[in-house]
Design a protein around this motif. Structure first.
Motif, PDB file in Angstrom:
ATOM      1  N   TRP A  94       0.812  -1.218   0.000  1.00 24.08           N
ATOM      2  CA  TRP A  94       0.000   0.000   0.000  1.00 24.08           C
ATOM      3  C   TRP A  94       0.847   1.269   0.000  1.00 24.08           C
ATOM      4  N   LEU A  95       2.144   1.172   0.118  1.00 23.77           N
ATOM      5  CA  LEU A  95       3.013   2.344   0.197  1.00 23.77           C
ATOM      6  C   LEU A  95       3.524   2.721  -1.186  1.00 23.77           C
ATOM      7  N   PHE A  96       3.766   4.021  -1.386  1.00 25.09           N
ATOM      8  CA  PHE A  96       4.400   4.473  -2.615  1.00 25.09           C
ATOM      9  C   PHE A  96       5.254   5.700  -2.325  1.00 25.09           C
ATOM     10  N   GLY A  97       6.276   5.892  -3.158  1.00 25.61           N
ATOM     11  CA  GLY A  97       7.136   7.069  -3.098  1.00 25.61           C
ATOM     12  C   GLY A  97       7.391   7.561  -4.509  1.00 25.61           C
ATOM     13  N   CYS A  98       7.439   8.876  -4.685  1.00 26.86           N
ATOM     14  CA  CYS A  98       7.512   9.464  -6.027  1.00 26.86           C
ATOM     15  C   CYS A  98       8.550  10.574  -6.082  1.00 26.86           C
ATOM     16  N   GLY A  99       9.028  10.820  -7.283  1.00 19.65           N
ATOM     17  CA  GLY A  99       9.774  12.024  -7.592  1.00 19.65           C
ATOM     18  C   GLY A  99       8.867  13.001  -8.336  1.00 19.65           C
ATOM     19  N   LEU A 100       9.168  14.293  -8.247  1.00 20.93           N
ATOM     20  CA  LEU A 100       8.333  15.318  -8.883  1.00 20.93           C
ATOM     21  C   LEU A 100       9.209  16.258  -9.696  1.00 20.93           C
ATOM     22  N   ALA A 101       8.788  16.530 -10.908  1.00 18.77           N
ATOM     23  CA  ALA A 101       9.356  17.612 -11.710  1.00 18.77           C
ATOM     24  C   ALA A 101       8.176  18.476 -12.147  1.00 18.77           C
ATOM     25  N   THR A 102       8.091  19.681 -11.595  1.00 15.05           N
ATOM     26  CA  THR A 102       6.897  20.502 -11.775  1.00 15.05           C
ATOM     27  C   THR A 102       7.246  21.862 -12.369  1.00 15.05           C
ATOM     28  N   ALA A 103       6.306  22.388 -13.147  1.00 14.27           N
ATOM     29  CA  ALA A 103       6.486  23.710 -13.756  1.00 14.27           C
ATOM     30  C   ALA A 103       5.123  24.343 -13.949  1.00 14.27           C
ATOM     31  N   GLY A 104       5.062  25.684 -13.888  1.00 16.25           N
ATOM     32  CA  GLY A 104       3.803  26.387 -14.067  1.00 16.25           C
ATOM     33  C   GLY A 104       3.994  27.889 -13.980  1.00 16.25           C
ATOM     34  N   ARG A 105       2.930  28.566 -13.619  1.00 10.99           N
ATOM     35  CA  ARG A 105       2.994  30.016 -13.477  1.00 10.99           C
ATOM     36  C   ARG A 105       2.238  30.446 -12.240  1.00 10.99           C
ATOM     37  N   VAL A 106       2.740  31.505 -11.592  1.00  8.68           N
ATOM     38  CA  VAL A 106       2.089  32.113 -10.429  1.00  8.68           C
ATOM     39  C   VAL A 106       1.422  33.402 -10.892  1.00  8.68           C
ATOM     40  N   ARG A 107       0.183  33.589 -10.504  1.00  6.48           N
ATOM     41  CA  ARG A 107      -0.571  34.780 -10.892  1.00  6.48           C
ATOM     42  C   ARG A 107      -0.820  35.626  -9.659  1.00  6.48           C
ATOM     43  N   TYR A 108      -0.394  36.883  -9.712  1.00  3.90           N
ATOM     44  CA  TYR A 108      -0.628  37.832  -8.629  1.00  3.90           C
ATOM     45  C   TYR A 108      -1.643  38.869  -9.100  1.00  3.90           C
ATOM     46  N   SER A 109      -2.616  39.170  -8.272  1.00  3.34           N
ATOM     47  CA  SER A 109      -3.644  40.142  -8.633  1.00  3.34           C
ATOM     48  C   SER A 109      -4.056  40.933  -7.391  1.00  3.34           C
ATOM     49  N   GLY A 110      -4.621  42.157  -7.630  1.00  2.00           N
ATOM     50  CA  GLY A 110      -5.110  42.991  -6.547  1.00  2.00           C
ATOM     51  C   GLY A 110      -4.029  43.764  -5.819  1.00  2.00           C
ATOM     52  N   MET A 111      -2.842  43.987  -6.457  1.00  2.00           N
ATOM     53  CA  MET A 111      -1.744  44.674  -5.785  1.00  2.00           C
ATOM     54  C   MET A 111      -1.881  46.199  -5.911  1.00  2.00           C
ATOM     55  N   ILE A 112      -1.455  46.909  -4.874  1.00  2.00           N
ATOM     56  CA  ILE A 112      -1.409  48.362  -4.902  1.00  2.00           C
ATOM     57  C   ILE A 112      -0.080  48.801  -5.511  1.00  2.00           C
ATOM     58  N   ASN A 113      -0.114  49.924  -6.241  1.00  2.00           N
ATOM     59  CA  ASN A 113       1.064  50.468  -6.923  1.00  2.00           C
ATOM     60  C   ASN A 113       1.531  49.596  -8.090  1.00  2.00           C
ATOM     61  N   VAL A 114       0.767  48.594  -8.442  1.00  2.00           N
ATOM     62  CA  VAL A 114       1.075  47.776  -9.615  1.00  2.00           C
ATOM     63  C   VAL A 114      -0.219  47.631 -10.398  1.00  2.00           C
ATOM     64  N   SER A 115      -0.199  48.050 -11.645  1.00  2.00           N
ATOM     65  CA  SER A 115      -1.414  48.010 -12.445  1.00  2.00           C
ATOM     66  C   SER A 115      -1.684  46.588 -12.927  1.00  2.00           C
ATOM     67  N   GLY A 116      -2.977  46.239 -12.933  1.00  2.00           N
ATOM     68  CA  GLY A 116      -3.378  44.953 -13.474  1.00  2.00           C
ATOM     69  C   GLY A 116      -2.901  43.776 -12.641  1.00  2.00           C
ATOM     70  N   GLU A 117      -2.424  42.731 -13.320  1.00  2.00           N
ATOM     71  CA  GLU A 117      -1.955  41.526 -12.668  1.00  2.00           C
ATOM     72  C   GLU A 117      -0.577  41.158 -13.199  1.00  2.00           C
ATOM     73  N   MET A 118       0.078  40.230 -12.475  1.00  2.00           N
ATOM     74  CA  MET A 118       1.406  39.779 -12.869  1.00  2.00           C
ATOM     75  C   MET A 118       1.397  38.264 -12.988  1.00  2.00           C
ATOM     76  N   LEU A 119       2.018  37.755 -14.060  1.00  2.00           N
ATOM     77  CA  LEU A 119       2.197  36.326 -14.258  1.00  2.00           C
ATOM     78  C   LEU A 119       3.685  36.030 -14.259  1.00  2.00           C
ATOM     79  N   MET A 120       4.130  35.107 -13.429  1.00  2.00           N
ATOM     80  CA  MET A 120       5.544  34.790 -13.313  1.00  2.00           C
ATOM     81  C   MET A 120       5.745  33.277 -13.409  1.00  2.00           C
ATOM     82  N   PRO A 121       6.824  32.856 -14.110  1.00  2.00           N
ATOM     83  CA  PRO A 121       7.077  31.406 -14.233  1.00  2.00           C
ATOM     84  C   PRO A 121       7.571  30.810 -12.925  1.00  2.00           C
ATOM     85  N   HIS A 122       7.376  29.514 -12.826  1.00  2.00           N
ATOM     86  CA  HIS A 122       7.783  28.796 -11.609  1.00  2.00           C
ATOM     87  C   HIS A 122       8.195  27.371 -11.996  1.00  2.00           C
TER      88      HIS A 122
END
Length: 336
Positions: A249-277
Motif C-alpha cells: 500500500w506504500l508508494f514514493g515518487c519524484g516530482l518535476a513541476t512547472a507552471g505560473r504564479v498569478r498575482y492580482s489585486g496589488m497596490i502600486n502595480v497596475s493589473g496583474e502579474m504572471l511569473m514562471p515557476h
C-alpha cells in the motif's frame, strides 16, 4: 500434505462437474487478476474446457494474499464432506506470475480426473496363427512365379497409442500494466502567506511496482500580505511529471513541476502579474484499494523551488515565494 500427491486419487473418483472453485483475493492482493483469468489459464492447459463445475462435490480453494514484498497463493483441496485432502503454497514477487503458477498447479492436479472419465480404447484381438499346412500349397501345384508363403508369428497384444495432447493456447493477458485516471483535492503552502486549497487531475500507467503519471494542478487564490499592509492574491497553475515506486500500500515518487504564479489585486502595480515557476520534489503516501478498479490515495509532498517568482516593491523591497512549498492531497484513482 502435498496437493499433487493427495489430490489425483481423490479427484479420480469425482463425478463429472463435481469440482468447484473458490477464489479469494485477500489483503494486499485486491488488484490481482480476477477469477476468470485463473479459469482461462487452467482451461488452456486442459484442452480449452473449464474443469470447474458449480454443483456439489469436491472443492478447490485458492486464496491470494500479500506478505511483505511477495504475493502468496494457497491451494487446498476438500472432499464432498468438506474434509481437507491436501494443500500447496506458492509465492512470487509478481501477482500475475503467481496466478500463472497456481493455474499450472491446478492443471496438473485436475488432469487425472479428466483422463479417468474417458473410456479406455478397446484392445484389438490377437489374430490366430495360420496352420503351416494351409499356408503353403503343395510344391507340385504352386505357381513358379508365386513366392513361398512364410508363416506369420502371432501378434502380441498391442498397447493403444496415447492420444495426442492438444496444443495449449496462450494464457490470458494479466492485470499489468493498467491505465489510471485520478481526481483529487489538496491544500498547499508556500505561494502565499496563507494556505491555498486546490484541485488536481492525473493520467498515467501503472505496472505492479512502478507507475508514471502526468498531473495538472490549480491552487485557488490565497491572500498574501508582504509589504506595509499591502494585500494581494496569489494563485498557481501548472503540471508535473510523477514517476513512482509501489510496495504493497506504500508508494514514493519524484516530482518535476512547472507552471505560473498569478498575482492580482496589488497596490502600486497596475493589473496583474504572471511569473514562471519550476521545482523538484518528493512525494510519499498510502494507496488503499477500494475495489479491483478503484483506490484512494493520501499523500504529502515537499518541493524545492528551482525558479522562484519575486515581486519588487517601491523602496527596494521585494517579496518571493517560499524556498520550499508543501502540499497534502486526497485523490481517488481509477484503473482499467
Amino acid at each position: 500434505m502435498s496437493l499433487v500427491l493427495a489430490a489425483p486419487p481423490a479427484l479420480g473418483q469425482a463425478p463429472p462437474g463435481g469440482v468447484r472453485l473458490s477464489y479469494t483475493r485477500g489483503p494486499g492482493a485486491e488488484g490481482c487478476p480476477e477469477e476468470q483469468a485463473l479459469r482461462d489459464i487452467v482451461a488452456a492447459q486442459l484442452g480449452g474446457a473449464d474443469p470447474f463445475g458449480g454443483g456439489a462435490g469436491r472443492r478447490v480453494e485458492v486464496i491470494l494474499v500479500r506478505k511483505g514484498r511477495h504475493f502468496l497463493g494457497e491451494i487446498a483441496l476438500y472432499d464432498s464432506d468438506d474434509r481437507r485432502l491436501g494443500s500447496q503454497e506458492l509465492a512470487s514477487a509478481a501477482c500475475g506470475a503467481l496466478v500463472e503458477d497456481v493455474g499450472t498447479a491446478l492443471a496438473i492436479v485436475l488432469r487425472p480426473a479428466r483422463s479417468a472419465k474417458e473410456p479406455a480404447p478397446a484392445v484389438p484381438p490377437s489374430p490366430e496363427p495360420a496352420p503351416l499346412e494351409a499356408a503353403s500349397p503343395p510344391a507340385s501345384e504352386a505357381s513358379p512365379r508365386a513366392p513361398a508363403l512364410v508363416p506369420v508369428p502371432p501378434c502380441k497384444p498391442c498397447q493403444p497409442a496415447a492420444p495426442a495432447r492438444p496444443a495449449a493456447r496462450p494464457g490470458p493477458s494479466l492485470a499489468w500494466p493498467r491505465f489510471r485516471f485520478g481526481l483529487g483535492a489538496l491544500i498547499a503552502g508556500g505561494f502565499a502567506s496563507t494556505p491555498a486549497v486546490g484541485l488536481s487531475a492525473s493520467i498515467g500507467v501503472r505496472w505492479e511496482a512502478f507507475s508514471l503519471s502526468l498531473e495538472g494542478r490549480e491552487h485557488l487564490p490565497a491572500v498574501a500580505e508582504p509589504y506595509r499592509g499591502t494585500t494581494f492574491e496569489a494563485s498557481w497553475l501548472g503540471g508535473s511529471l510523477v514517476p513512482c515506486g509501489h510496495m504493497a500500500w506504500l508508494f514514493g515518487c519524484g516530482l518535476a513541476t512547472a507552471g505560473r504564479v498569478r498575482y492580482s489585486g496589488m497596490i502600486n502595480v497596475s493589473g496583474e502579474m504572471l511569473m514562471p515557476h519550476a521545482g523538484l520534489g518528493l512525494r510519499t503516501g498510502l494507496e488503499v484499494p477500494i475495489s479491483p478498479s478503484f483506490a484512494a490515495q493520501l499523500s504529502g509532498e515537499l518541493v524545492a523551488e528551482v525558479l522562484r517568482p519575486t515581486i519588487h516593491f517601491p523602496g527596494a523591497q521585494r517579496w518571493s515565494t517560499a524556498a520550499i512549498s508543501t502540499a497534502g492531497e486526497l485523490r481517488l484513482v481509477a484503473s482499467f
